[in-house]
Design a protein around this motif. Structure first.
Motif, mmCIF file in Angstrom:
data_model
loop_
_atom_site.group_PDB
_atom_site.id
_atom_site.type_symbol
_atom_site.label_atom_id
_atom_site.label_comp_id
_atom_site.label_asym_id
_atom_site.label_seq_id
_atom_site.Cartn_x
_atom_site.Cartn_y
_atom_site.Cartn_z
ATOM 1 N N LEU A 55 26.489 3.523 -3.579
ATOM 2 C CA LEU A 55 26.954 2.872 -4.678
ATOM 3 C C LEU A 55 27.784 4.284 -5.881
ATOM 4 O O LEU A 55 27.102 5.469 -6.729
ATOM 5 C CB LEU A 55 26.537 2.444 -6.500
ATOM 6 N N ALA A 56 28.765 5.495 -5.153
ATOM 7 C CA ALA A 56 29.056 6.263 -5.531
ATOM 8 C C ALA A 56 30.913 6.545 -5.396
ATOM 9 O O ALA A 56 31.191 5.851 -4.939
ATOM 10 C CB ALA A 56 28.091 7.835 -4.987
ATOM 11 N N ASP A 57 31.225 7.445 -6.081
ATOM 12 C CA ASP A 57 32.584 7.960 -6.061
ATOM 13 C C ASP A 57 33.163 8.664 -5.324
ATOM 14 O O ASP A 57 31.297 9.855 -4.597
ATOM 15 C CB ASP A 57 33.354 8.739 -8.038
ATOM 16 N N PHE A 101 21.684 4.011 -3.065
ATOM 17 C CA PHE A 101 21.750 5.802 -3.637
ATOM 18 C C PHE A 101 23.155 5.609 -4.499
ATOM 19 O O PHE A 101 24.380 5.173 -4.237
ATOM 20 C CB PHE A 101 22.930 6.465 -2.317
ATOM 21 N N ALA A 102 23.126 6.364 -5.330
ATOM 22 C CA ALA A 102 23.426 5.906 -6.416
ATOM 23 C C ALA A 102 24.687 7.055 -7.526
ATOM 24 O O ALA A 102 23.365 8.169 -7.761
ATOM 25 C CB ALA A 102 23.785 5.180 -7.632
ATOM 26 N N GLU A 107 23.853 4.515 -12.545
ATOM 27 C CA GLU A 107 22.355 3.605 -11.648
ATOM 28 C C GLU A 107 22.048 3.075 -12.326
ATOM 29 O O GLU A 107 21.686 1.328 -12.079
ATOM 30 C CB GLU A 107 21.678 4.860 -12.176
ATOM 31 N N SER A 108 22.735 2.102 -13.261
ATOM 32 C CA SER A 108 22.018 1.128 -14.364
ATOM 33 C C SER A 108 23.226 0.126 -14.446
ATOM 34 O O SER A 108 22.081 -1.024 -14.193
ATOM 35 C CB SER A 108 23.231 1.612 -16.079
ATOM 36 N N LEU A 109 23.937 0.149 -13.421
ATOM 37 C CA LEU A 109 24.410 -1.099 -12.526
ATOM 38 C C LEU A 109 23.760 -1.673 -11.276
ATOM 39 O O LEU A 109 24.160 -3.165 -11.378
ATOM 40 C CB LEU A 109 25.938 -0.947 -12.218
ATOM 41 N N SER A 117 19.591 9.125 -7.002
ATOM 42 C CA SER A 117 21.124 9.335 -6.873
ATOM 43 C C SER A 117 21.051 11.463 -7.348
ATOM 44 O O SER A 117 22.295 12.137 -7.743
ATOM 45 C CB SER A 117 21.595 9.671 -8.615
ATOM 46 N N CYS A 118 20.196 11.935 -5.478
ATOM 47 C CA CYS A 118 20.267 13.166 -5.632
ATOM 48 C C CYS A 118 19.822 13.119 -4.125
ATOM 49 O O CYS A 118 19.008 12.434 -3.764
ATOM 50 C CB CYS A 118 19.201 13.933 -6.420
#
Length: 490
Positions: A55-57, A101-102, A107-109, A117-118
């Motif tokens: 879940l990332a741009d 992985f976000a 993260e809250s989603l 997240s790293c």
């Protein structure tokens, strides 16, 4: 071959740049090292054969994690960052995802599962070479469709699907290590993912546009000396209508590609005339086909207006009638496709899979015709045809006519129930112009080019058409806006 090993086969230790932006520049060696660290960490933490969410741009983080998940023998579930928390929760549940992985802002989603997240892993392990013998028909990626025709479906793509489609696209675009793509499409969209795949395999580079406006990407093309630019119809409409695009020079640019829906030939040809030294590839595809099914050679741009061309290398594309026979020129049928790029099916939907994949052929749901030379022309999608006054009317035909009016920026045509006609034809126009003057111009133009049964019964104007996360007009949202508009005008 593991898809990630295939992508980096010739470049894993290269010091050439893979990802570029105004904030960061990373080489192939940098990215591949991080992919191996993530792959090792995943294998040691949860093993293989699991589904892991992203879940990332667009960012180095996305590329590193995407590569690490697939390399580790797990399946990367790519989640649209514009999804609601309810949709994300549903995807996590359907896929039994243990880890997402976000980006920190998302993260809250992803509540309810472990969120990272790293980049995990031992940073000293820069030369890991993990065993990666994975059966080619193993699911590598799940991408959820945009939902333009209903409930989102999880399209399951194998390592072999991804390799086959990447090879095909590389052939007709003639990409090399000298190519550099300006990326404005999200990697969670199959078209955006294909840009990532093809340029890594070719040893080229990608410029990640960080600007919220396309004007920033235009500047970046020259700043980073990009050779390619890819967009969906809304991308090019915004460039032509809202930016100085047509008045700029792009000396490094070699080609444009356009897919993701129908773009009026008048817009395509305007770009082609403005940039005669740049190739413009009109393409057609589907998530179910990994990304790409057909393309129109750029030298036929003016000879075959509105054609999607023919099947790409390795893909057999036919237009068949209801009896299953290939149509003759001028007849209408459904586009069907066969090739190693066709998905293995929809996640946990065997009936829906069997409906669209029959005897090894993918039935796209797109209706089309062919010309005497076998070039294909889409006329609409099953279920979107308007049944008005006893006629079956293609919305696309009317949209193309309305788009010829200068002050119209975009257009979506659909039908609504009508007690006498069956369905009344409605045209929603995006324009900065407002009022009866524009509506009168559009009606006059339609009456001069269309028979009476194809002319819109009502026209309404929006400053902006709502788009879905793939950049396509959100027809359901537009219909809701029209219903609200219609109720208010009563």
């Amino acid at each position: 071959m593991n898809f990630i090993d295939y992508l980096f086969e010739h470049s894993k230790y290269s010091d050439n740049f893979l990802l570029l932006s105004r904030n960061v520049s990373l080489t192939y060696r940098d990215i591949y090292g991080d992919i191996l660290r993530i792959s090792s960490w995943i294998q040691n933490s949860i093993g293989t054969n699991s589904r892991i969410g992203i879940l990332a741009d667009n960012s180095p983080f996305f590329v590193q994690v995407y590569g690490g998940i697939i390399h580790s023998g797990n399946t990367a579930v790519i989640i649209d960052t514009k999804s609601s928390s309810k949709e994300i929760k549903n995807i996590i549940s359907r896929c039994s995802i243990p880890i997402v992985f976000a980006d920190q802002k998302y993260e809250s989603l992803a509540a309810g599962v472990r969120v990272i997240s790293c980049i995990p892993g031992d940073t000293s392990q820069s030369n890991l070479c993990l065993p990666s013998q994975i059966p080619k028909d193993t699911c590598a990626v799940i991408i959820f469709t945009s939902g333009s025709t209903g409930v989102k479906k999880g399209v399951m793509l194998t390592h072999n699907n991804l390799i086959a489609n990447t090879n095909s696209i590389l052939q007709y675009l003639n990409l090399s290590s000298d190519d550099r793509m300006m990326v404005v499409l999200p990697f969670f969209y199959c078209y955006g993912a294909s840009l990532l795949h093809t340029h890594i395999r070719a040893g080229g580079s990608l410029v990640l546009d960080q600007s919220p406006f396309l004007g920033g990407a235009l500047k970046g093309i020259n700043e980073f000396q990009c050779t390619g630019f890819a967009g969906v119809p809304s991308t090019f409409l915004i460039l032509v209508q809202k930016t100085p695009f047509l008045n700029l020079k792009f000396p490094s640019l070699r080609y444009f590609t356009q897919a993701g829906g129908h773009l009026s030939s008048s817009v395509i040809q305007k770009i082609g005339r403005t940039f005669p030294d740049k190739k413009f590839y009109v393409m057609y595809g589907a998530t179910e086909a990994t990304a790409r099914l057909s393309y129109l050679p750029p030298d036929l741009l003016f000879d075959k207006p509105d054609s999607i061309g023919k099947g790409i290398p390795g893909v057999t594309l036919e237009v068949r009638n209801e009896e299953g026979n290939v149509v003759r020129p001028g007849e209408v049928g459904e586009i069907v496709a066969a090739g190693d790029n066709i998905m293995i099916g929809y996640l946990d939907e065997p009936d829906e899979t069997a409906r669209v994949i029959r005897d090894g052929w993918y039935y796209t749901g797109d209706l089309a015709t062919v010309d005497d030379e076998g070039f294909i022309y889409i006329i609409g999608r099953k279920g979107t045809f308007i049944k008005s006054a006893g006629f079956r009317v293609s919305p696309q035909e009317i949209e193309d006519v309305i788009m010829q009016v200068d002050t119209v920026d975009a257009c979506v045509v659909f039908g609504i129930p009508h007690p006498i006609l069956g369905e009344a034809i409605i045209a929603c126009i995006q324009s900065e112009s407002d009022g009866e003057g524009l509506i009168s111009s559009v009606k006059k133009h339609c009456s001069s080019l269309l028979p009476s049964h194809k002319q819109p019964a009502d026209i309404f104007i929006l400053q902006y058409l709502p788009l879905n996360s793939s950049g396509k007009p959100d027809r359901d949202a537009i219909k809701r806006l029209y219903k609200l508009h219609d109720n208010q005008s009563e």
